[in-house]
Design an enzyme around this catalytic site. Sequence first.
Site, mmCIF file in Angstrom:
data_model
loop_
_atom_site.group_PDB
_atom_site.id
_atom_site.type_symbol
_atom_site.label_atom_id
_atom_site.label_comp_id
_atom_site.label_asym_id
_atom_site.label_seq_id
_atom_site.Cartn_x
_atom_site.Cartn_y
_atom_site.Cartn_z
ATOM 1 N N ASP A 144 -6.755 13.039 -24.991
ATOM 2 C CA ASP A 144 -6.663 11.620 -24.629
ATOM 3 C C ASP A 144 -5.940 10.936 -25.787
ATOM 4 O O ASP A 144 -6.523 10.701 -26.837
ATOM 5 C CB ASP A 144 -8.082 11.064 -24.442
ATOM 6 C CG ASP A 144 -8.076 9.575 -24.138
ATOM 7 O OD1 ASP A 144 -7.013 8.925 -24.295
ATOM 8 O OD2 ASP A 144 -9.139 9.040 -23.777
ATOM 9 N N LYS A 177 -1.418 0.262 -25.128
ATOM 10 C CA LYS A 177 -1.794 0.141 -26.556
ATOM 11 C C LYS A 177 -0.528 0.249 -27.407
ATOM 12 O O LYS A 177 0.340 -0.622 -27.285
ATOM 13 C CB LYS A 177 -2.858 1.192 -26.885
ATOM 14 C CG LYS A 177 -4.162 0.975 -26.085
ATOM 15 C CD LYS A 177 -5.257 1.917 -26.514
ATOM 16 C CE LYS A 177 -6.575 1.608 -25.830
ATOM 17 N NZ LYS A 177 -6.747 2.324 -24.563
ATOM 18 N N ARG A 236 -1.264 -2.873 -18.580
ATOM 19 C CA ARG A 236 -2.594 -2.251 -18.617
ATOM 20 C C ARG A 236 -2.660 -1.176 -17.528
ATOM 21 O O ARG A 236 -2.499 -1.481 -16.351
ATOM 22 C CB ARG A 236 -3.618 -3.355 -18.341
ATOM 23 C CG ARG A 236 -5.060 -2.991 -18.493
ATOM 24 C CD ARG A 236 -5.857 -4.254 -18.701
ATOM 25 N NE ARG A 236 -5.456 -4.862 -19.956
ATOM 26 C CZ ARG A 236 -5.929 -4.497 -21.142
ATOM 27 N NH1 ARG A 236 -6.837 -3.575 -21.242
ATOM 28 N NH2 ARG A 236 -5.499 -5.094 -22.240
ATOM 29 N N TYR A 281 0.854 -1.194 0.000
ATOM 30 C CA TYR A 281 0.000 0.000 0.000
ATOM 31 C C TYR A 281 0.881 1.232 0.000
ATOM 32 O O TYR A 281 1.863 1.300 0.753
ATOM 33 C CB TYR A 281 -0.897 0.030 1.245
ATOM 34 C CG TYR A 281 -2.322 -0.307 0.909
ATOM 35 C CD1 TYR A 281 -3.014 0.432 -0.048
ATOM 36 C CD2 TYR A 281 -2.996 -1.357 1.538
ATOM 37 C CE1 TYR A 281 -4.321 0.132 -0.383
ATOM 38 C CE2 TYR A 281 -4.306 -1.663 1.211
ATOM 39 C CZ TYR A 281 -4.972 -0.917 0.246
ATOM 40 O OH TYR A 281 -6.247 -1.197 -0.077
ATOM 41 N N THR A 314 -3.578 5.629 -21.916
ATOM 42 C CA THR A 314 -3.323 4.308 -21.350
ATOM 43 C C THR A 314 -1.860 3.974 -21.643
ATOM 44 O O THR A 314 -1.198 4.686 -22.412
ATOM 45 C CB THR A 314 -4.215 3.226 -21.984
ATOM 46 O OG1 THR A 314 -4.062 3.300 -23.409
ATOM 47 C CG2 THR A 314 -5.666 3.427 -21.617
ATOM 48 N N GLU A 327 -0.548 4.847 -0.586
ATOM 49 C CA GLU A 327 -1.289 6.077 -0.877
ATOM 50 C C GLU A 327 -0.397 7.288 -0.658
ATOM 51 O O GLU A 327 0.381 7.335 0.297
ATOM 52 C CB GLU A 327 -2.512 6.214 0.050
ATOM 53 C CG GLU A 327 -3.746 5.580 -0.522
ATOM 54 C CD GLU A 327 -4.120 4.341 0.235
ATOM 55 O OE1 GLU A 327 -3.179 3.635 0.673
ATOM 56 O OE2 GLU A 327 -5.326 4.084 0.385
HETATM 57 N N1 DSN Z 1 -11.432 -0.197 -25.192
HETATM 58 C C1 DSN Z 1 -10.379 0.598 -25.779
HETATM 59 C C2 DSN Z 1 -10.313 0.419 -27.241
HETATM 60 O O1 DSN Z 1 -10.470 -0.698 -27.676
HETATM 61 O O2 DSN Z 1 -10.058 1.363 -27.963
HETATM 62 C C3 DSN Z 1 -10.493 2.004 -25.425
HETATM 63 O O3 DSN Z 1 -10.648 2.113 -24.046
#
Ligand code: DSN
Length: 419
Positions: free
Chosen positions: A199, A228, A234, A53, A225, A55
Site C-alpha cells: 500500500d 496524497k 480523492r 453509470y 490513493t 459498471e
Molecule cells: N487518512 C489517511 C492519512 O491521513 O494518512 C490514510 O488513509
Amino acid sequence: MSTDHLRRFDPEIHQAVHAEEARQRDQLEMIASENFASRAVLEATGSALTNKYAEGLPGRRYYGGCEHVDVVEGLARARACTLFGADHANVQPHSGAQANLAAFLAFLQPGDRFLGMQLSHGGHLTHGSPVNVSGKWFRVSSYGVRESDGLIDYDIVREQARSECPRLIVAGASAYPRTLDFAAFGEIAREVDALLMVDMAHIAGLVATGVHPSPIPYAHVVTTTTHKTLRGPRGGLILTPAEHARAIDRAVFPGSQGGPMMHVIAAKAVAFREALAPEFSLYTRQVVANARALGDELMEHGFRLVSGGTDTHLILVDFGQDGLSGAQAEAALARVGITVNKNTVPGEYRSPLVTSGIRLGTSALTSRGMGIDEMRLIAGWMARVLLRPEDDEVLGEVRGRVREMSASFPLRKETVPVG
Ligand code: DSN
C-alpha cells in the site's frame, strides 16, 4: 471554477464550500496526506461524467452510452501503467480503503492470516486494525518499528513471517518517515511463500518520479490513493502483474463496488498526465527537500523526530510521555493557522484521540511553491507555539506571520503539461 449556480440554489452549501476554500488559502496545510489538486483535476472532478453509470470495464459494460467514458477509463489505465511501470491498472476503487478491501478479496479467504504494520507504529487502519473489516475477517499478525531508532527491523519481520506463516504480507504505512525496503519485503514473502501487497498511498507521487524505490518489481499487488503525494482527485488505484489482472478487476467489480465514479476516473487520468510531466519530478524532489529542512530545523529547536529525520514527505514529532500531547499541539497550531494532525508514536501510551505526537507533511505547501527558506521559518514558528502554547502574545504574532506567508503563495499553481 464558477460556483454561481450553487450560490443561487443552495447558499448554505455554497457558503461552506467558500469558507473551506478560504481556510485552505489562508492557512498552512501540513497534514501529510493532503495536497492541492490542479484546476484541471478539479474541472474533471466537477464534470458531467458524474451522471454516468458504467459498471464493467472499457468495451465490456453493463450500460449503454459508455463510448466516451470508455475513452476516459482507457486513458486513465494506460497512463497509470506508464507512470508506475505496471502491467495492469484498475482505476475504479473509490478510495484507498476500497482498493485494499478489493486486494484482500482477490487474494484471501475469510480466516486467512496476513501480516501488516501495526497502526500505532505507523501502519494503517485497513492493515488489520481490529475495528476494521481487515481485522475482523482475517487473522492478523503485526510488525512494528524498533524502539531504539524508529525503523522497521527486517530481520524481525522475517522471524515473524517464518513463525506466523501468513498467506499475505502487507508493506506500507501512513506514518513511517523512512524509505521502505520493498526488495526486503519481497524476499521475506518469497521465503515464506506469501503474497506481497504494498500500500504505497502516502508515497505514490515519490514512487512515480523515482524519489522513492518502486514496489512494482516485488509485489503481487500494489494499492494506492491518488490524492496524497500524487496530487490527484480523492480516490484509489490498484496495480498488478498481468497474471492477477482478472482477479483484481473482479474483486473491485462486482466483488466490492458497484458503478465506478467516472468523473473521478477522468480526474485521475488528468493527474497521471500531470505526474508524467518533468515538472512533477521537480515537485516531488522539492517535497522531500522541504521535509528534510523542516525536520532539521525542528531538531535544532530541540524536538525529537521518530527515526531522527525523514526520507519522504512526512515527519513524525514525538513529544514524549511527559511532554505536550498531540491533541494540545494540534490545537495550539490550529490557533495560529497551521493545520496538522495528532498522531500516535511508536510505544504510544496515550489514546489515539490524545497521542504523544504530531505528523507533518510538506506536499501541500510545496504545491504552493514554498521552499526550504519557508520551511525553516515555519519550523521556527511551530517551535515558538509548541514551547509556549498558552501565550496569547506569541500566538498572535505567529498568526500574523502565517497570514503574511499564506498571502504570498497562491493556492494553486498550474501544473498541466502542454502538448
Ligand atoms: N487518512 C489517511 C492519512 O491521513 O494518512 C490514510 O488513509
